[in-house]
Design a protein around this motif. Structure first.
Motif, PDB file in Angstrom:
ATOM      1  N   GLY A 330      39.447  49.558  51.801  1.00 44.85           N
ATOM      2  CA  GLY A 330      39.520  48.293  50.973  1.00 44.85           C
ATOM      3  C   GLY A 330      38.035  47.549  51.211  1.00 44.85           C
ATOM      4  O   GLY A 330      37.522  47.092  50.003  1.00 44.85           O
ATOM      5  N   GLY A 333      36.022  49.464  48.277  1.00 45.87           N
ATOM      6  CA  GLY A 333      36.456  48.783  46.997  1.00 45.87           C
ATOM      7  C   GLY A 333      35.907  47.585  46.864  1.00 45.87           C
ATOM      8  O   GLY A 333      35.158  47.500  45.578  1.00 45.87           O
ATOM      9  N   THR A 353      41.481  48.012  44.225  1.00 47.41           N
ATOM     10  CA  THR A 353      41.525  47.255  45.701  1.00 47.41           C
ATOM     11  C   THR A 353      42.582  46.458  46.074  1.00 47.41           C
ATOM     12  O   THR A 353      43.348  46.668  47.112  1.00 47.41           O
ATOM     13  N   THR A 357      45.590  47.426  48.572  1.00 45.44           N
ATOM     14  CA  THR A 357      45.536  46.786  49.838  1.00 45.44           C
ATOM     15  C   THR A 357      46.723  45.963  49.950  1.00 45.44           C
ATOM     16  O   THR A 357      47.581  45.905  51.011  1.00 45.44           O
ATOM     17  N   LEU A 398      37.612  54.595  41.559  1.00 48.21           N
ATOM     18  CA  LEU A 398      36.618  54.016  42.539  1.00 48.21           C
ATOM     19  C   LEU A 398      35.535  54.967  42.931  1.00 48.21           C
ATOM     20  O   LEU A 398      34.652  54.533  43.150  1.00 48.21           O
TER      21      LEU A 398
END
Length: 453
Positions: A330, A333, A353, A357, A398
């Motif tokens: 997280g 990201g 993200t 998350t 990502l």
């Protein structure tokens, strides 16, 4: 001046210079913190965190799927490695998608946004066609592909909303239209509500919550004013309350928050046995494969409640390790979204993200008894190819965005291959200059744009 005892001339003694003051000893804790902060701020930190964290979560998830699903497979008269083999196949396909997504340029990602959205809407509508859609645990959100293979189109709806929403908001930001609330909401919110409606037709409240979280994440990144944000949140909360009260099953799940007893009708059986599994794990667990709750006591041990089996077999150390990996993912990201100048990259990285998350928090919170059981898998960890494939593609996004940072590009360009060098290319080992990582950091810092930290 008297001579020496041997009769020779006197010996001149050298004057003693005062010792130079020693530098103050650096505090070991402060030095360690400074070195850690320096390493944390390297250009490729986010890249390595995303790649390494996602791979560790996936590998550990494969191990726990094999451990948690053996009893379920044997009870179904299947081989003990049945679910593990299916998950391994999905992981191999997902790794291919991850590699492809990590090598795609940003323009190609934006070009795929509309086809993925159209395909997801078509498949989610196809789920409701009698004879095509398949109901699992009361939710009709699956399509049978023949044999034991099924696909859940709503999982691909998450990826579709992230890519399409990021492309839409980026185009409107380039035209300076996001200052008007109607351009910020339309058509993003209506399309998101279309996806939510198709999901709720099948009764999947958990996936609808994740999709709502992605929508709010995109609106927050787009700079939605507080009153607009609160108004949309109020509408979504009102619809959620109506949907919860319309289903007795959802009401029972809310009643089981923090429950320590199963109740007279056993409605909190799964929640209570999840707590039992975590409580019996102790510090280091009972050992891999030694779970007791997976022997028919804990429903969905290899899917929604795999975190409980992890706590029982690997203990507090294992669960904290999983939490640390998700926290690192997280953070990486958020770092990618915060350091880029490309609006599409910022929205897409923030949406992915938020997706991963929020889903991890909802799944782990349900296992801990802090949230209602929503029936969502733990990303990259739980069993389920339909959830694993789009998630690994999103991780590839990502990785591509982390590699595309100016400082990361400079750092990757200066990396020299360790193997396969030509003998005459660099001369002898003594003539070749060693790598200068500090110089690389200075050049990488100089390559950053003025808007980056």
């Amino acid at each position: 001046m008297p001579g020496s005892r041997t009769g020779g001339p006197p010996v001149q003694r050298a004057t003693r210079r005062p010792a130079a003051p020693r530098p103050p000893r650096e505090n070991s804790v402060v030095g360690l913190y400074a070195r850690a902060r320096k390493a944390w701020d390297r250009p490729l930190t986010a890249y390595y965190l995303i790649l390494g964290g996602s791979m560790l979560i996936t590998v550990l998830g494969l191990v726990m799927v094999y451990s948690a699903s053996q009893i379920t497979a044997l009870q179904m008269s299947l081989p003990g490695s049945y679910f593990f083999r299916k998950q391994m196949l999905a992981a191999v396909i997902g790794a291919t998608l991850l590699l492809a997504a990590s090598r795609m340029p940003v323009k190609l990602h934006r070009a795929l946004a509309y086809p993925i959205l159209a395909g997801a809407v078509f498949l989610m509508a196809l789920v409701q066609v009698p004879g095509i859609g398949v109901a699992v645990n009361g939710n009709q959100n699956w399509i049978s592909l023949g044999g034991s293979f099924q696909v859940q189109p709503s999982e691909f709806g998450k990826l579709a909303l992230v890519l399409w929403g990021a492309d839409l908001l980026a185009r409107k930001q380039d035209r300076r239209l996001l200052a008007q609330w109607k351009h910020m909401l339309v058509p993003l919110v209506p399309v998101a509500f279309l996806l939510l409606g198709l999901i709720m037709l099948g009764g999947d409240m958990g996936t609808a919550i994740i999709l709502t979280a992605i929508l709010f994440g995109l609106l927050w990144l787009a700079g939605a004013p507080t009153r607009l944000f609160v108004s949309v949140l109020s509408v979504a909360a009102g619809l959620g309350v109506i949907l919860i009260q319309a289903s007795s099953n959802r009401l029972e799940r809310f009643r089981c928050i923090g429950a320590t007893e199963m109740g007279p009708d056993g409605s909190c059986w799964q929640a209570v046995h999840g707590i039992y599994a975590l409580a019996s794990g102790g510090l280091f667990g009972s050992g891999l494969g030694a779970s007791v709750e997976k022997w028919g006591q804990l429903p969905e041990a290899h899917t929604d409640f795999i975190f409980a089996v992890t706590g029982e077999e690997l203990g507090l150390a294992g669960t904290l390790s999983v939490l640390a990996l998700f926290a690192a993912l997280g953070y990486a990201g958020i770092r990618v979204a915060g350091r880029t100048e490309d609006p599409f990259v910022r929205y897409a990285a923030g949406g992915v993200t938020t997706w991963i998350t929020a889903q991890a928090v909802i799944n782990i919170g349900a296992v801990l008894g802090l949230l209602p059981i929503a029936g969502v898998p733990l990303p990259l960890f739980s069993y389920g190819g339909s959830a694993l494939l789009p998630t690994m593609f999103a991780i590839g996004l990502l990785i591509a965005f982390a590699r595309d940072e100016p400082a990361a590009r400079a750092a990757l360009a200066m990396r020299q291959p360790r193997f396969g060098r030509k003998r005459g290319a660099g001369g002898s080992a003594s003539n070749r200059s060693p790598r200068r990582w500090n110089t690389m950091r200075r050049r990488a810092s100089a390559a950053r744009t003025s808007g980056e930290r």
